[in-house]
Scaffold this active site. Structure first.
Site, PDB file in Angstrom:
ATOM      1  N   ASP A   8      -8.218 -20.019  64.221  1.00  0.00           N
ATOM      2  CA  ASP A   8      -6.803 -19.913  63.845  1.00  0.00           C
ATOM      3  C   ASP A   8      -6.073 -21.189  64.260  1.00  0.00           C
ATOM      4  O   ASP A   8      -6.263 -21.678  65.372  1.00  0.00           O
ATOM      5  CB  ASP A   8      -6.145 -18.702  64.516  1.00  0.00           C
ATOM      6  N   GLU A  10      -2.236 -23.167  64.596  1.00  0.00           N
ATOM      7  CA  GLU A  10      -0.779 -23.263  64.500  1.00  0.00           C
ATOM      8  C   GLU A  10      -0.486 -24.680  64.037  1.00  0.00           C
ATOM      9  O   GLU A  10      -1.185 -25.624  64.423  1.00  0.00           O
ATOM     10  CB  GLU A  10      -0.105 -22.977  65.844  1.00  0.00           C
ATOM     11  N   HIS A 148       1.499 -15.248  66.651  1.00  0.00           N
ATOM     12  CA  HIS A 148       1.757 -16.640  66.260  1.00  0.00           C
ATOM     13  C   HIS A 148       1.395 -17.635  67.360  1.00  0.00           C
ATOM     14  O   HIS A 148       2.059 -18.679  67.482  1.00  0.00           O
ATOM     15  CB  HIS A 148       3.209 -16.830  65.810  1.00  0.00           C
ATOM     16  N   ASP A 153      -3.904 -14.742  67.939  1.00  0.00           N
ATOM     17  CA  ASP A 153      -4.163 -14.425  66.529  1.00  0.00           C
ATOM     18  C   ASP A 153      -5.664 -14.441  66.228  1.00  0.00           C
ATOM     19  O   ASP A 153      -6.157 -13.618  65.439  1.00  0.00           O
ATOM     20  CB  ASP A 153      -3.431 -15.412  65.616  1.00  0.00           C
TER      21      ASP A 153
END
Length: 206
Positions: A8, A10, A148, A153
């Site tokens: 994942d 960001e 987030h 996540d």
DNA sequence: TGCCAGGCCCTCTTTAGGGCCTT
């Protein structure tokens, strides 16, 4: 052995083609029905994070000033994941950022991605929607309460994909649900899921 | 000048349009 990596990112936005960069990455190794290892790091690309994304993720420009360079983090990620195949929620998003960041260090991805969102749309068609947070609540999966952030996540996505594997194993009497089956299933016509699974079961000798 | 993701999926479709999902 049926091991894969849930990843994942960001980021500063939605598109590396428009200059957006990764700000944090996490990867967790799933082996069978459990997480066996994890990797997480903020990463400093030298670009500013828009304020609305700082509010969304809680990752600030000040936090990134202390973070290692993208080059160091992406090399460490490559060493961590090796040749294991990937899973991500809405994998098209993480695929394009991973490929873009690895391209910057002259590293090319070799392994395939499976998408927990596409598979969930087929396995859980009656969920309220197929956002990661909604699916985790709908299926009563464990959470850290944090959203987030990359590691939180990635762990939620891992829980989701383990739940999908367990449900498929039980419903279709499968010995296992390998990554290759997830890749086939995510492209299956929605009205032919059972047929796709049975054909794949025979093909893969499950 | 002004705008800008993009792949997948559904349907009032297929010579298209719009919603979902990720940050």
């Amino acid at each position: 052995m049926n091991k894969f990596v849930v990843i994942d990112f960001e980021t500063t936005g939605l598109s590396p083609n428009l200059g957006d960069r990764a700000t944090e990455v996490a990867a967790v190794i799933v082996d069978g029905d459990r997480i066996t290892d994890s990797f997480q790091s903020l990463m400093n690309a030298g670009v500013a994070i828009p304020s609305y994304i700082q509010q969304l993720t809680g990752i600030s420009n000040a936090m990134l000033r202390e973070a290692p360079s993208c080059q160091k983090v992406m090399q460490a990620l490559a060493d961590f994941v090796g040749d294991m195949p990937f899973v991500a929620h809405n994998a098209s998003f993480d695929t394009k950022f991973l490929d873009a960041e690895w391209y910057r260090i002259q590293y090319k991805r070799r392994q395939p991605f499976a998408c927990s969102m596409l598979v969930s749309r087929r396995i859980y068609p009656h969920a309220p929607d197929h956002k990661l947070g909604t699916l985790v609540r709908h299926l009563k999966l464990p959470t850290t309460g944090e959203y987030h952030r990359a590691l939180a996540d990635a762990k939620m996505t891992a829980s989701l994909i383990i739940k999908i594997q367990n449900d498929l194993q039980e419903k279709y009497k499968l010995a296992s649900v390998p990554h290759e089956m997830l890749c086939i299933l995510q492209k299956s016509p929605k009205d032919a899921i059972a047929n796709t699974i049975m054909k794949t079961k025979i093909k893969l000798g499950l």
